[in-house]
Write an enzyme that holds these catalytic residues in place. Structure first.
Site, mmCIF file in Angstrom:
data_model
loop_
_atom_site.group_PDB
_atom_site.id
_atom_site.type_symbol
_atom_site.label_atom_id
_atom_site.label_comp_id
_atom_site.label_asym_id
_atom_site.label_seq_id
_atom_site.Cartn_x
_atom_site.Cartn_y
_atom_site.Cartn_z
ATOM 1 N N HIS A 122 -36.158 35.778 -24.175
ATOM 2 C CA HIS A 122 -35.859 34.465 -23.596
ATOM 3 C C HIS A 122 -36.709 34.203 -22.342
ATOM 4 O O HIS A 122 -36.188 33.913 -21.278
ATOM 5 C CB HIS A 122 -34.361 34.344 -23.266
ATOM 6 N N GLN A 123 -38.003 34.352 -22.510
ATOM 7 C CA GLN A 123 -38.904 34.172 -21.367
ATOM 8 C C GLN A 123 -39.785 32.932 -21.502
ATOM 9 O O GLN A 123 -40.653 32.702 -20.666
ATOM 10 C CB GLN A 123 -39.787 35.411 -21.183
ATOM 11 N N ALA A 124 -39.538 32.142 -22.551
ATOM 12 C CA ALA A 124 -40.442 31.000 -22.788
ATOM 13 C C ALA A 124 -40.485 30.041 -21.590
ATOM 14 O O ALA A 124 -41.503 29.435 -21.310
ATOM 15 C CB ALA A 124 -40.027 30.259 -24.053
ATOM 16 N N PHE A 125 -39.380 29.946 -20.868
ATOM 17 C CA PHE A 125 -39.314 28.997 -19.734
ATOM 18 C C PHE A 125 -40.015 29.543 -18.488
ATOM 19 O O PHE A 125 -40.240 28.806 -17.539
ATOM 20 C CB PHE A 125 -37.841 28.723 -19.365
ATOM 21 N N THR B 197 -37.981 29.454 -30.531
ATOM 22 C CA THR B 197 -37.902 29.565 -29.064
ATOM 23 C C THR B 197 -36.781 28.668 -28.559
ATOM 24 O O THR B 197 -36.716 28.381 -27.369
ATOM 25 C CB THR B 197 -39.224 29.128 -28.394
ATOM 26 N N SER B 198 -35.911 28.208 -29.461
ATOM 27 C CA SER B 198 -34.898 27.230 -29.040
ATOM 28 C C SER B 198 -33.565 27.897 -28.699
ATOM 29 O O SER B 198 -33.274 28.134 -27.524
ATOM 30 C CB SER B 198 -34.742 26.154 -30.102
ATOM 31 N N ARG B 199 -32.767 28.208 -29.695
ATOM 32 C CA ARG B 199 -31.521 28.945 -29.475
ATOM 33 C C ARG B 199 -31.301 29.880 -30.655
ATOM 34 O O ARG B 199 -31.525 29.497 -31.810
ATOM 35 C CB ARG B 199 -30.318 27.987 -29.359
ATOM 36 N N ILE C 63 -40.037 19.433 -25.841
ATOM 37 C CA ILE C 63 -40.768 20.666 -26.183
ATOM 38 C C ILE C 63 -41.469 20.532 -27.539
ATOM 39 O O ILE C 63 -42.635 20.907 -27.690
ATOM 40 C CB ILE C 63 -39.805 21.883 -26.170
ATOM 41 N N GLU D 127 -27.800 37.353 -28.051
ATOM 42 C CA GLU D 127 -28.590 37.740 -26.874
ATOM 43 C C GLU D 127 -27.761 37.869 -25.603
ATOM 44 O O GLU D 127 -28.138 38.563 -24.669
ATOM 45 C CB GLU D 127 -29.730 36.735 -26.634
ATOM 46 N N ASP E 161 -37.908 34.149 -29.421
ATOM 47 C CA ASP E 161 -37.692 34.325 -27.975
ATOM 48 C C ASP E 161 -36.198 34.266 -27.681
ATOM 49 O O ASP E 161 -35.771 34.468 -26.556
ATOM 50 C CB ASP E 161 -38.421 33.208 -27.221
HETATM 51 P P1 NAD Z 1 -34.884 17.493 -26.098
HETATM 52 O O1 NAD Z 1 -33.491 17.011 -25.920
HETATM 53 O O2 NAD Z 1 -35.993 16.808 -25.375
HETATM 54 O O3 NAD Z 1 -35.255 17.440 -27.664
HETATM 55 C C1 NAD Z 1 -34.411 17.893 -28.678
HETATM 56 C C2 NAD Z 1 -34.789 17.136 -29.941
HETATM 57 O O4 NAD Z 1 -34.022 17.660 -31.004
HETATM 58 C C3 NAD Z 1 -34.490 15.628 -29.851
HETATM 59 O O5 NAD Z 1 -35.614 14.876 -30.260
HETATM 60 C C4 NAD Z 1 -33.305 15.450 -30.797
HETATM 61 O O6 NAD Z 1 -33.287 14.187 -31.436
HETATM 62 C C5 NAD Z 1 -33.565 16.562 -31.798
HETATM 63 N N1 NAD Z 1 -32.378 16.925 -32.551
HETATM 64 C C6 NAD Z 1 -31.077 16.922 -32.175
HETATM 65 N N2 NAD Z 1 -30.288 17.287 -33.189
HETATM 66 C C7 NAD Z 1 -31.113 17.521 -34.244
HETATM 67 C C8 NAD Z 1 -30.884 17.905 -35.593
HETATM 68 N N3 NAD Z 1 -29.651 18.106 -36.058
HETATM 69 N N4 NAD Z 1 -31.958 18.053 -36.391
HETATM 70 C C9 NAD Z 1 -33.222 17.818 -35.927
HETATM 71 N N5 NAD Z 1 -33.492 17.432 -34.676
HETATM 72 C C10 NAD Z 1 -32.448 17.293 -33.852
HETATM 73 O O7 NAD Z 1 -34.846 19.041 -25.780
HETATM 74 P P2 NAD Z 1 -36.083 19.978 -25.398
HETATM 75 O O8 NAD Z 1 -36.281 19.958 -23.925
HETATM 76 O O9 NAD Z 1 -37.223 19.665 -26.287
HETATM 77 O O10 NAD Z 1 -35.468 21.408 -25.724
HETATM 78 C C11 NAD Z 1 -35.169 21.783 -27.049
HETATM 79 C C12 NAD Z 1 -34.383 23.066 -27.028
HETATM 80 O O11 NAD Z 1 -35.216 24.133 -26.560
HETATM 81 C C13 NAD Z 1 -33.195 23.079 -26.045
HETATM 82 O O12 NAD Z 1 -32.046 22.514 -26.639
HETATM 83 C C14 NAD Z 1 -33.019 24.541 -25.759
HETATM 84 O O13 NAD Z 1 -32.086 25.061 -26.674
HETATM 85 C C15 NAD Z 1 -34.393 25.146 -26.043
HETATM 86 N N6 NAD Z 1 -35.024 25.706 -24.835
HETATM 87 C C16 NAD Z 1 -35.407 27.007 -24.841
HETATM 88 C C17 NAD Z 1 -36.030 27.557 -23.728
HETATM 89 C C18 NAD Z 1 -36.501 29.001 -23.692
HETATM 90 O O14 NAD Z 1 -36.789 29.509 -22.603
HETATM 91 N N7 NAD Z 1 -36.594 29.685 -24.816
HETATM 92 C C19 NAD Z 1 -36.236 26.765 -22.601
HETATM 93 C C20 NAD Z 1 -35.853 25.426 -22.634
HETATM 94 C C21 NAD Z 1 -35.247 24.902 -23.760
#
Ligand code: NAD
Length: 331
Positions: free
Chosen positions: A295-298, A232-234, A155, A263, A258
């Site tokens: 939490h609708q980004a996906f 948009t992560s967690r 992402i 949540e 998001d």
């Molecule tokens: P991914 O595994 O492809 O990438 C995660 C990246 O974070 C990796 O490059 C990893 O090396 C890096 N990372 C790990 N620990 C770290 C740290 N301590 N400091 C800095 N970087 C670090 O995952 P992704 O598919 O890119 O997804 C990322 C996050 O997005 C998921 O973990 C999830 O929580 C979130 N997400 C949110 C939604 C949404 O609908 N809002 C949907 C999908 C994913």
């Protein structure tokens, strides 16, 4: 295999019924979130399919193993909600969908950013009331800004590509640097340097013990005044209390989220007839420079197709006894 789906919404049902119509699996869809009370719904099934806010702790895993569940198929990428040590202890295997349209999430992060920076949410409401005044709608260009990206996985990379298209300078921090991103012009720096130099910061790393409250009072102190923070992560990557304080002091110029720390009890539900008891999200909603989505980004057609097909492939691979390429394990 007999699969029990928890936290099912209409769009889940539709996509699994559409893309799973040729599979031999049997689906039971439950609206209920997986928790101590609802876990028994899994009885009579072999697999459970769960989503981001389904609690999968030691108690639930023990119960699931007693019921005879051998596989948990997460229909999401993040897995911070699963106690993997306990899964190992009770012999329950866990698979996920590691990447489903990373562009869906990256584009949503940008949508939030653009909305905040150009105030389109305010303009939309004004125009519908025949108010065509532009007073208070002055925005800022994204072009030429320095954007910091924390986590350049699937992402984060998609987000960097979009940022590049907008003409931004991109700084990044990740435990692993990507050659592809370096070739795109992304500059990797230490975390504090990224925090110090970014006018816009977007979070794309997973939630782990190391990243919990990555954005806290201290890290906010390092950031420039008026920083724009997008998450948009967690939710728990951000210490919400510290963020509220930083919004009050104007350290944060705009906040777009998001995801939200608490949540689990709020998102994915229609609470429009209820009194919100969560003081923090209520406070966040009072700020004119905060935009929250639930939490609708996906949630795109492309991502739902990918989630359904990969989840069903994961389950079929398990059934055939194949190597599970999308398995996640404690270590
Ligand atoms: P991914 O595994 O492809 O990438 C995660 C990246 O974070 C990796 O490059 C990893 O090396 C890096 N990372 C790990 N620990 C770290 C740290 N301590 N400091 C800095 N970087 C670090 O995952 P992704 O598919 O890119 O997804 C990322 C996050 O997005 C998921 O973990 C999830 O929580 C979130 N997400 C949110 C939604 C949404 O609908 N809002 C949907 C999908 C994913």
């Amino acid at each position: 295999m007999k699969i029990a789906f928890f936290s099912t919404k209409t769009y889940d049902k539709e996509s699994f019924l559409t893309y799973g119509r040729k599979s031999e699996h049997e689906f039971s869809f439950f609206d209920a979130q997986l928790d101590y009370k609802t876990v028994t719904l899994a009885e009579g099934h072999e697999v459970i399919c769960s989503f981001v806010n389904d609690r999968i702790d030691e108690y639930i895993l023990k119960k699931l193993s007693q019921i005879g569940i051998k596989l948990i198929a997460l229909r999401c990428a993040g897995y911070n909600q699963v106690d993997l040590q306990s899964a190992k202890k009770y012999g329950v295997r866990v698979v996920r969908v590691p990447a489903y349209s990373p562009e869906a999430v990256a584009e949503h992060a940008f949508a939030i950013l653009l909305t905040l920076m150009r105030k389109t949410h305010k303009a939309y409401n004004r125009v519908r009331e025949n108010n065509f005044s532009l007073e208070g709608l002055t925005g800022s260009n994204i072009h030429g800004k320095t954007i910091g990206v924390i986590g350049t996985g699937a992402i984060g990379k998609a987000f960097c590509r979009i940022s590049k298209g907008f003409g931004c300078s991109i700084l990044a921090y990740d435990l692993h640097q990507s050659q592809e991103m370096k070739e795109l012009g992304v500059q990797y720096l230490e975390l504090n340097e990224v925090l110090k130099k970014s006018q816009i910061l977007s979070l794309h790393c997973p939630l782990t013990p190391e990243t919990r409250h990555l954005i806290n009072g201290h890290s906010l102190g390092i950031m420039p005044n008026g920083v724009i923070l997008i998450n948009t992560s967690r939710g728990a990557l951000v210490d919400t209390k510290a963020v509220i304080k930083a919004l009050k002091s104007k350290k944060i110029g705009f906040l777009g989220i998001d995801v939200y720390e608490q949540e689990e009890h709020i998102f994915f539900k229609n609470l429009s007839e209820e009194i919100l008891e969560d003081e923090q999200i209520s406070r966040l909603m009072t700020f004119p420079n905060v935009l929250i989505t639930g939490h609708q980004a996906f949630l795109t057609h492309e991502a739902l197709e990918q989630i359904a097909t990969t989840t069903l492939e994961n389950i079929s691979s398990y059934q055939r006894g194949d190597v599970l390429s999308n398995e996640i394990k404690a270590d």
